[in-house]
Design a protein around this motif. Structure first.
Motif, short mmCIF file in Angstrom:
data_model
loop_
_atom_site.label_atom_id
_atom_site.label_comp_id
_atom_site.label_asym_id
_atom_site.label_seq_id
_atom_site.Cartn_x
_atom_site.Cartn_y
_atom_site.Cartn_z
N HIS A 126 0.83 -1.16 -0.02
CA HIS A 126 -0.03 -0.03 -0.04
C HIS A 126 0.73 1.27 0.02
CE1 HIS A 126 -2.92 2.95 1.23
NE2 HIS A 126 -2.38 3.07 2.46
N PHE A 127 2.17 1.30 0.87
CA PHE A 127 2.74 2.45 1.16
C PHE A 127 3.44 2.61 -0.45
CE2 PHE A 127 1.67 2.96 5.43
CZ PHE A 127 1.49 4.24 5.40
N ALA A 128 4.23 1.35 -0.77
CA ALA A 128 5.26 1.69 -2.03
C ALA A 128 4.28 1.98 -3.22
CB ALA A 128 5.73 0.00 -2.20
N ILE A 129 3.19 1.45 -3.55
CA ILE A 129 2.36 1.83 -4.69
C ILE A 129 1.41 2.94 -4.76
CG2 ILE A 129 0.74 0.79 -6.28
CD1 ILE A 129 1.67 -2.05 -5.48
N ASP A 130 0.54 2.97 -3.66
CA ASP A 130 -0.29 3.83 -3.34
C ASP A 130 0.14 5.20 -2.79
OD1 ASP A 130 -2.12 2.07 -4.09
OD2 ASP A 130 -2.80 1.80 -2.00
N VAL A 131 1.08 5.11 -1.98
CA VAL A 131 1.48 6.49 -1.24
C VAL A 131 2.62 7.05 -1.74
CG1 VAL A 131 2.03 7.45 1.04
CG2 VAL A 131 0.25 5.59 1.06
N PHE A 132 3.59 6.08 -1.98
CA PHE A 132 5.12 6.58 -2.54
C PHE A 132 5.35 6.55 -3.97
CE2 PHE A 132 6.12 5.75 2.07
CZ PHE A 132 6.14 7.02 2.52
N LYS A 133 4.48 5.70 -4.49
CA LYS A 133 4.42 5.54 -6.13
C LYS A 133 5.81 5.01 -6.36
CE LYS A 133 0.50 8.17 -6.35
NZ LYS A 133 -0.55 7.64 -5.69
N MET A 134 6.59 4.24 -5.57
CA MET A 134 7.74 3.68 -6.11
C MET A 134 7.64 2.35 -6.86
SD MET A 134 9.77 4.16 -2.53
CE MET A 134 11.37 4.37 -3.00
N LEU A 135 6.36 1.92 -6.95
CA LEU A 135 6.37 0.54 -7.64
C LEU A 135 5.35 0.95 -8.52
CD1 LEU A 135 7.19 -2.47 -7.63
CD2 LEU A 135 5.45 -2.77 -5.76
N GLU A 136 5.57 0.08 -9.67
CA GLU A 136 4.31 0.35 -10.89
C GLU A 136 3.12 -0.46 -10.10
OE1 GLU A 136 6.97 -1.16 -11.16
OE2 GLU A 136 6.86 -3.03 -12.16
N PRO A 137 1.96 -0.06 -10.45
CA PRO A 137 0.90 -0.81 -10.09
C PRO A 137 0.61 -1.98 -11.02
CG PRO A 137 0.07 1.21 -10.92
CD PRO A 137 1.55 1.37 -11.26
N ARG A 138 1.26 -2.99 -10.68
CA ARG A 138 0.94 -4.13 -11.36
C ARG A 138 -0.39 -4.85 -11.13
NH1 ARG A 138 6.98 -7.31 -10.28
NH2 ARG A 138 8.09 -5.36 -10.39
N PRO A 139 -1.12 -5.57 -12.21
CA PRO A 139 -2.24 -6.03 -11.94
C PRO A 139 -2.58 -6.72 -10.68
CG PRO A 139 -1.75 -6.17 -14.26
CD PRO A 139 -0.77 -5.76 -13.62
N VAL A 140 -1.48 -7.82 -10.35
CA VAL A 140 -1.63 -8.70 -9.41
C VAL A 140 -1.58 -7.92 -8.10
CG1 VAL A 140 -0.27 -10.46 -8.10
CG2 VAL A 140 -0.51 -10.52 -10.66
N PHE A 141 -0.78 -6.97 -7.92
CA PHE A 141 -0.91 -6.16 -6.72
C PHE A 141 -2.11 -5.46 -6.65
CE2 PHE A 141 4.13 -6.08 -6.94
CZ PHE A 141 4.33 -7.18 -6.58
N ALA A 142 -2.26 -4.80 -7.70
CA ALA A 142 -3.78 -4.00 -7.58
C ALA A 142 -4.86 -4.86 -7.13
CB ALA A 142 -3.95 -3.55 -8.99
N SER A 143 -5.15 -6.17 -7.47
CA SER A 143 -6.09 -7.07 -7.09
C SER A 143 -5.87 -7.48 -5.49
CB SER A 143 -6.48 -8.20 -8.08
OG SER A 143 -5.39 -8.79 -8.44
N TYR A 144 -4.71 -7.71 -5.28
CA TYR A 144 -4.22 -8.00 -3.81
C TYR A 144 -4.63 -6.69 -3.11
CZ TYR A 144 -1.22 -9.26 0.17
OH TYR A 144 -0.92 -9.40 1.45
N LEU A 145 -4.17 -5.54 -3.29
CA LEU A 145 -4.69 -4.61 -2.56
C LEU A 145 -6.08 -4.23 -2.45
CD1 LEU A 145 -1.82 -1.99 -3.18
CD2 LEU A 145 -2.14 -3.21 -1.04
N GLU A 146 -6.88 -4.58 -3.49
CA GLU A 146 -8.18 -4.29 -3.39
C GLU A 146 -8.72 -5.24 -2.22
OE1 GLU A 146 -9.61 -3.54 -7.59
OE2 GLU A 146 -11.15 -4.98 -6.89
N ARG A 147 -8.38 -6.73 -2.16
CA ARG A 147 -8.83 -7.54 -1.38
C ARG A 147 -8.41 -7.02 0.21
NH1 ARG A 147 -7.41 -10.89 -5.44
NH2 ARG A 147 -5.19 -11.41 -4.71
#
Ligand SMILES: N[C@@H](CCC(=O)N[C@@H](CS)C(=O)NCC(=O)O)C(=O)O
Length: 199
Positions: free
Chosen positions: A160-181
């Protein structure tokens, strides 16, 4: 239990865990900007002078991964950790330690641009760390398979911090659906609300 915390910090991991457990706790705000972490009283709670830290009667525990493990063990009825002897216990411990040993290093390296040989850096490389997480999470909904655990609290908060907050990691689809869960869980939403209110 008293959680020493500050908004928009690694405290979010433990806030989320406490909300998952649902046991009563008190939040003690540590004003990092005012240097409240550098007092003798707080040093006795966490000699690293950082948040989060948890005080539970005569016990004190700092380091987010350790606090999460402590809470999962203290409240087994929350069902957030495979018990000792269960087949998934090893993987559970692996992912709990992965946050501090691999994700933190990978992010620090990306942030500073430091060059290190992959064989020397304990996390290998930034790409290796997140490719491994992507591989695991593309096979199963959660790190341990079909069941959400305390390891998802820690690593879900890291993503959540790496992708949504600090935008250090591209939002790969697998992470996006994991974060959604993860983020659809009421406990995550309560923690996020507390975090943004800063109360
Ligand atoms: N390894 C610690 C890191 C804790 C940490 O670095 N906390 C930061 C906020 S995210 C902090 O308290 N910084 C204030 C300072 O160092 O003065 C953990 O995982 O809990």
């Amino acid at each position: 239990m008293r959680l020493f915390w500050a908004p928009n910090t690694r405290s979010m991991r433990v806030l989320w865990m406490l909300e998952e457990i649902g046991a009563p706790y008190e939040r003690v705000l540590v004003d990092l900007k005012a240097g409240a972490q550098h007092t003798a009283d707080y040093h006795a709670i966490n000699p690293m002078e950082k948040v989060p830290a948890l005080q539970d009667g005569a016990s004190c525990v700092a380091e987010s991964g350790a606090i999460i493990a402590y809470l999962a063990e203290k409240f087994p009825e929350a069902g957030l950790a495979p018990p000792v002897g269960a087949a998934m216990r090893g993987r559970y411990l692996q992912w709990l330690f992965f946050s501090g040993s691999c994700i933190e290093g990978a992010i620090a390296q990306k942030f500073t641009g430091a060059q290190m040989p992959e064989g020397t850096a304990g996390w290998g490389s930034f790409d290796r760390v997140f490719n491994v997480l992507e591989e695991v999470l593309s096979a199963t909904p959660y790190l341990l398979g079909g069941k959400f655990s305390a390891a998802d609290v820690l690593i879900g908060a890291d993503l959540h911090f790496a992708i949504d907050v600090f935008k250090m990691l591209e939002p790969r689809p697998v992470f996006a659906s994991y974060l959604e869960r993860c983020q659809s869980r009421p406990a995550f939403q309560r923690a996020a609300e507390i975090n943004s209110d800063g109360i």
